[in-house]
Design a protein around this motif. Structure first.
Motif, PDB file in Angstrom:
ATOM      1  N   LEU A 214       9.515  -9.333  -5.625  1.00 56.48           N
ATOM      2  CA  LEU A 214      10.385 -10.473  -5.341  1.00 56.48           C
ATOM      3  C   LEU A 214      10.082 -11.663  -6.247  1.00 56.48           C
ATOM      4  N   GLY A 215       8.920 -11.596  -6.931  1.00 56.95           N
ATOM      5  CA  GLY A 215       8.550 -12.698  -7.811  1.00 56.95           C
ATOM      6  C   GLY A 215       7.885 -13.857  -7.081  1.00 56.95           C
ATOM      7  N   VAL A 216       7.614 -13.690  -5.780  1.00 60.62           N
ATOM      8  CA  VAL A 216       6.919 -14.741  -5.023  1.00 60.62           C
ATOM      9  C   VAL A 216       5.486 -14.867  -5.549  1.00 60.62           C
ATOM     10  N   VAL A 217       4.840 -13.694  -5.745  1.00 65.24           N
ATOM     11  CA  VAL A 217       3.521 -13.665  -6.365  1.00 65.24           C
ATOM     12  C   VAL A 217       3.701 -13.160  -7.788  1.00 65.24           C
ATOM     13  N   LYS A 218       3.182 -13.907  -8.766  1.00 63.41           N
ATOM     14  CA  LYS A 218       3.285 -13.466 -10.166  1.00 63.41           C
ATOM     15  C   LYS A 218       2.027 -12.673 -10.512  1.00 63.41           C
ATOM     16  N   LEU A 219       2.176 -11.762 -11.471  1.00 62.32           N
ATOM     17  CA  LEU A 219       1.065 -10.906 -11.865  1.00 62.32           C
ATOM     18  C   LEU A 219      -0.167 -11.739 -12.225  1.00 62.32           C
ATOM     19  N   GLU A 220       0.042 -12.888 -12.915  1.00 63.78           N
ATOM     20  CA  GLU A 220      -1.109 -13.683 -13.353  1.00 63.78           C
ATOM     21  C   GLU A 220      -1.813 -14.395 -12.192  1.00 63.78           C
ATOM     22  N   TYR A 221      -1.227 -14.378 -10.997  1.00 63.56           N
ATOM     23  CA  TYR A 221      -1.915 -14.952  -9.838  1.00 63.56           C
ATOM     24  C   TYR A 221      -3.027 -14.035  -9.337  1.00 63.56           C
ATOM     25  N   VAL A 222      -2.933 -12.740  -9.651  1.00 54.52           N
ATOM     26  CA  VAL A 222      -3.889 -11.783  -9.086  1.00 54.52           C
ATOM     27  C   VAL A 222      -4.575 -10.896 -10.124  1.00 54.52           C
ATOM     28  N   GLN A 223      -4.061 -10.888 -11.356  1.00 54.93           N
ATOM     29  CA  GLN A 223      -4.470  -9.906 -12.359  1.00 54.93           C
ATOM     30  C   GLN A 223      -5.980  -9.666 -12.512  1.00 54.93           C
ATOM     31  N   GLU A 224      -6.741 -10.734 -12.842  1.00 53.40           N
ATOM     32  CA  GLU A 224      -8.161 -10.529 -13.157  1.00 53.40           C
ATOM     33  C   GLU A 224      -8.953 -10.024 -11.950  1.00 53.40           C
ATOM     34  N   ALA A 225      -8.728 -10.654 -10.789  1.00 52.48           N
ATOM     35  CA  ALA A 225      -9.462 -10.232  -9.592  1.00 52.48           C
ATOM     36  C   ALA A 225      -9.090  -8.805  -9.216  1.00 52.48           C
TER      37      ALA A 225
ATOM     38  N   LEU B 232     -11.741  -5.664  -8.953  1.00 50.62           N
ATOM     39  CA  LEU B 232     -11.943  -4.898  -7.714  1.00 50.62           C
ATOM     40  C   LEU B 232     -11.616  -3.424  -7.919  1.00 50.62           C
ATOM     41  N   LEU B 233     -10.552  -3.141  -8.678  1.00 55.90           N
ATOM     42  CA  LEU B 233     -10.169  -1.748  -8.900  1.00 55.90           C
ATOM     43  C   LEU B 233     -11.206  -1.033  -9.768  1.00 55.90           C
ATOM     44  N   LYS B 234     -11.751  -1.759 -10.750  1.00 58.79           N
ATOM     45  CA  LYS B 234     -12.741  -1.173 -11.646  1.00 58.79           C
ATOM     46  C   LYS B 234     -13.995  -0.757 -10.875  1.00 58.79           C
TER      47      LYS B 234
ATOM     48  N   ILE C   7     -21.307  -5.736   5.361  1.00 61.79           N
ATOM     49  CA  ILE C   7     -21.206  -6.834   4.392  1.00 61.79           C
ATOM     50  C   ILE C   7     -20.658  -6.307   3.064  1.00 61.79           C
ATOM     51  N   MET C   8     -21.186  -5.138   2.632  1.00 63.50           N
ATOM     52  CA  MET C   8     -20.796  -4.609   1.315  1.00 63.50           C
ATOM     53  C   MET C   8     -19.351  -4.153   1.272  1.00 63.50           C
ATOM     54  N   THR C   9     -18.826  -3.640   2.394  1.00 61.54           N
ATOM     55  CA  THR C   9     -17.455  -3.116   2.365  1.00 61.54           C
ATOM     56  C   THR C   9     -16.432  -4.207   2.695  1.00 61.54           C
ATOM     57  N   TYR C  10     -16.906  -5.458   2.811  1.00 60.98           N
ATOM     58  CA  TYR C  10     -16.001  -6.553   3.173  1.00 60.98           C
ATOM     59  C   TYR C  10     -14.822  -6.662   2.204  1.00 60.98           C
ATOM     60  N   LEU C  11     -15.086  -6.450   0.913  1.00 59.39           N
ATOM     61  CA  LEU C  11     -14.026  -6.616  -0.094  1.00 59.39           C
ATOM     62  C   LEU C  11     -13.188  -5.351  -0.324  1.00 59.39           C
ATOM     63  N   LEU C  12     -13.452  -4.301   0.461  1.00 60.36           N
ATOM     64  CA  LEU C  12     -12.670  -3.078   0.274  1.00 60.36           C
ATOM     65  C   LEU C  12     -11.201  -3.302   0.633  1.00 60.36           C
ATOM     66  N   GLY C  13     -10.943  -4.124   1.657  1.00 61.76           N
ATOM     67  CA  GLY C  13      -9.559  -4.446   2.046  1.00 61.76           C
ATOM     68  C   GLY C  13      -8.779  -5.058   0.890  1.00 61.76           C
ATOM     69  N   PRO C  14      -9.266  -6.192   0.337  1.00 62.79           N
ATOM     70  CA  PRO C  14      -8.594  -6.795  -0.818  1.00 62.79           C
ATOM     71  C   PRO C  14      -8.513  -5.839  -2.011  1.00 62.79           C
ATOM     72  N   ALA C  15      -9.531  -4.993  -2.203  1.00 60.97           N
ATOM     73  CA  ALA C  15      -9.503  -4.047  -3.326  1.00 60.97           C
ATOM     74  C   ALA C  15      -8.365  -3.050  -3.142  1.00 60.97           C
ATOM     75  N   THR C  16      -8.169  -2.590  -1.902  1.00 59.61           N
ATOM     76  CA  THR C  16      -7.081  -1.647  -1.642  1.00 59.61           C
ATOM     77  C   THR C  16      -5.735  -2.315  -1.864  1.00 59.61           C
ATOM     78  N   VAL C  17      -5.635  -3.569  -1.396  1.00 59.08           N
ATOM     79  CA  VAL C  17      -4.399  -4.338  -1.611  1.00 59.08           C
ATOM     80  C   VAL C  17      -4.105  -4.433  -3.109  1.00 59.08           C
ATOM     81  N   ALA C  18      -5.157  -4.548  -3.913  1.00 58.71           N
ATOM     82  CA  ALA C  18      -5.002  -4.679  -5.361  1.00 58.71           C
ATOM     83  C   ALA C  18      -4.371  -3.444  -5.992  1.00 58.71           C
ATOM     84  N   LEU C  19      -4.383  -2.299  -5.283  1.00 55.79           N
ATOM     85  CA  LEU C  19      -3.731  -1.092  -5.807  1.00 55.79           C
ATOM     86  C   LEU C  19      -2.237  -1.319  -6.035  1.00 55.79           C
ATOM     87  N   ALA C  20      -1.688  -2.377  -5.402  1.00 52.12           N
ATOM     88  CA  ALA C  20      -0.274  -2.694  -5.607  1.00 52.12           C
ATOM     89  C   ALA C  20      -0.009  -3.124  -7.046  1.00 52.12           C
ATOM     90  N   VAL C  21      -1.032  -3.638  -7.735  1.00 51.80           N
ATOM     91  CA  VAL C  21      -0.839  -4.133  -9.104  1.00 51.80           C
ATOM     92  C   VAL C  21      -0.455  -3.007 -10.072  1.00 51.80           C
TER      93      VAL C  21
END
Lengths: 123, 228
Positions: free
Chosen positions: A48-59, A63-65, B62-76
């Protein structure tokens, strides 16, 4: 804005979406984990463009890495299950292998068949 | 004393993650599984020090606290590859949806035939999804999240070792289909293997991994009660 601050802000945004997802899961009463709601919510907000990619990209990249890290404390819970693997290892291995290969073929076959169709539609 | 245990084991868990990650990056073998070896190292030290799992749990929380946000990040990555989702929507919906259901059903049938207990059967069911989705699904349905994590790791390691050659032998040669299959069934490790075949395979796999997690979470509450 300095890099660290930006990263922290991105992390807080991801935490907020995750929290909202958990609340949505609780409110809906559905037996679906909150992080599923959270991921779908972030995907929707990005589309929807409410959140832009650059608002979340680095974090998000960070986290994914390092996502595998979170699975280590989870897997340590296995120490209570040592006997199961000793006694039922063969059945478990059979279940894992067969239930991986059968759907692997299924998804591959169906996707190969319909990917050809999808390609046809678009060209 | 509890605080000391918590601090020490958080530090040790981080250290073993860093160590096995470096080892994996250096040798790149799917057998050098970071989760498996990392957890094994932590368990070994816990046993050696005579610390029960219950005392490790506060640190684990404590260590798994950020797993929620990390999973959300899969949307990227999902968002970045949204054009692929649109282009191959039928392949994705039928392939990922049916494969997820079939994976749960076959795993539970075999586990039941093998006479395993209900907790184990339920924990096996969602192993085709990536751990952050599979573990809470198992917990909600009466399984054990640690067991599910182990089955996920075993599945992904098997897939990383044999997945691509199995697909070739099964006659699946379309690059889109190969990527989709690897991501759907073998999550992160499958995605890494798919990437070795090409960008498109990797993108399909990463996207399929996220979708398979969502499908699993949605199908599991309907499917699991039929088998246990």
């Amino acid at each position: 804005m300095s890099k660290a601050l930006k990263f922290a802000a991105q992390l807080i945004l991801l935490c907020a979406v995750s929290w909202l997802g958990n609340q949505a899961a609780l409110l809906s009463g559905l037996p679906v984990p909150g992080n599923v709601f959270g991921m779908v919510l972030l995907f929707g907000l990005l589309c929807l463009g409410v959140v832009k990619l650059e608002y979340v990209q680095e974090a998000a990249d960070f986290l994914l890495k390092h996502m595998l890290f979170f699975f280590i404390p989870l897997a340590v819970g296995l120490m209570n299950w040592g006997r199961l693997f000793y006694e039922e290892g063969l059945v478990l291995a059979a279940a894992v292998v067969i239930s991986s290969v059968v759907p692997l073929w299924l998804v591959g076959f169906l996707a190969q068949y319909s990917a050809r169709r999808d390609k046809g539609c678009n060209s | 004393m509890q605080q000391l245990i918590t601090v020490f084991f958080i530090a040790f868990t981080v250290a073993s993650y860093v160590f096995f990650r470096r080892l994996h990056m250096k040798y790149r073998s799917p057998l050098l599984n970071v989760v498996f070896l990392g957890a094994a190292a932590v368990i070994a030290v816990l046993l050696f020090c005579g610390v029960p799992y219950e005392d490790y749990k506060p640190g684990a929380a404590i260590m798994t606290y950020l797993l929620g946000p990390a999973t959300v990040a899969l949307a990227v990555p999902l968002y970045k590859n949204r054009h692929l989702i649109r282009q191959y929507r039928w392949a994705i919906m039928t392939g990922v949806g049916l494969a997820t259901a079939a994976s749960m059903a076959t795993a539970m049938v075999i586990a039941r035939l093998g006479g395993l207990t209900k907790v184990v059967v339920v924990s096996l069911a969602p192993k085709g999804a990536t751990i952050p989705f599979a573990a809470p699904v198992a917990e909600m349905m009466g399984g054990d999240p640690a067991l599910t994590a182990a089955f996920c790791v075993a599945t992904a390691t098997f897939g990383a070792l044999c997945g691509l050659s199995a697909l070739t032998r099964l006659g699946i040669r379309d690059p889109v289909a190969r990527g989709l299959a690897m991501g759907t069934m073998f999550h992160g490790q499958g995605t890494a293997m798919a990437l070795t075949e090409g960008e498109q395979q990797g993108a399909m796999a990463g996207m399929a991994m996220g979708l398979a997690g969502v499908f699993t979470a949605l199908i599991a509450p309907l499917l699991i009660p039929l088998f246990v």
